[in-house]
Scaffold this motif. Structure first.
Motif: not given
Length: 208
Positions: A14-20, A74-88, A119-123
């Motif tokens: 949820k916190l990362v999505n605030a950026f996206v 890359d915040v969007a890449s991190l959000a894409t990874v976290l999107k694959k997770t269930n809340n718990d 692996d979320v690449p650093l930029i």
């Protein structure tokens, strides 16, 4: 080296999505002995958002020699990874010294054998922060989020008046807003804090 295990992925997601949601893409995530902080600004330089996720939010939290680490991601890449997770789901973040990636491991709580690693690449962020100077605010309001949502449905501009111990919110037509100093919207929760710094709305007439 940094490693932290979060019992429920929903908090970070949820916190990362605030950026996206603001279109913020390349920023630096900082790790310290107190917790994790991410700060960024939208491309129009209207709103800066930052979150702090305290150490107490994690099941385990380890930072080598209590040093600070700052990783451009890359915040969007991190959000894409976290999107694959269930809340718990359980989420583990890991980065080594001079790391080139931030490793995110996801474990299904109801299926412990189901584990995925990303692996979320650093930029190079290539962006600047809006500098928010320390401001002595004339008023502080604690309110429920529903009021903000209802005002947003009525208008994109709101006039806020503080009179003694009363706060008045008036939905305005476009172009009727009054310039004001930066507005800080502050959400406190057990795991940390989410802050928005919003610049005043300036109309074409005010610019001229």
């Amino acid at each position: 080296m940094f490693r932290a295990r979060l019992e429920q992925a929903r908090v970070l997601k949820k916190l990362v999505n605030a950026f996206v949601d603001l279109g913020i893409r390349h920023e630096k995530i900082a790790f310290s002995k107190e917790g994790i902080m991410l700060r960024g600004m939208d491309k129009f330089h209207i709103c800066q958002v930052e979150f702090f996720l305290a150490k107490r939010a994690f099941e385990s939290y380890a930072l080598c020699h209590d040093l600070c680490m700052s990783l451009p991601i890359d915040v969007a890449s991190l959000a894409t990874v976290l999107k694959k997770t269930n809340n718990d789901d359980v989420c583990t973040l890991k980065a080594g010294h001079r790391a080139k990636v931030l490793t995110v491991t996801i474990e299904a709580r109801d299926q412990p054998w189901l584990v995925s690693k990303h692996d979320v690449p650093l930029i190079d962020p290539g962006s600047e922060y809006l500098v928010i100077s320390r401001i002595q605010y004339d008023a502080k309001i604690t309110m429920i989020a529903r009021i903000v949502h209802e005002l947003h449905e009525l208008s994109g501009s709101v006039d806020i008046q503080i009179i003694h111990e009363e706060a008045r919110f008036t939905a305005l037509d476009e172009g009727m807003g009054k310039p004001l100093s930066y507005l800080q919207v502050h959400y406190d929760f057990y795991e940390g804090v989410l802050k928005y710094y919003i610049a005043p709305k300036i109309t074409d007439e005010e610019e001229n």
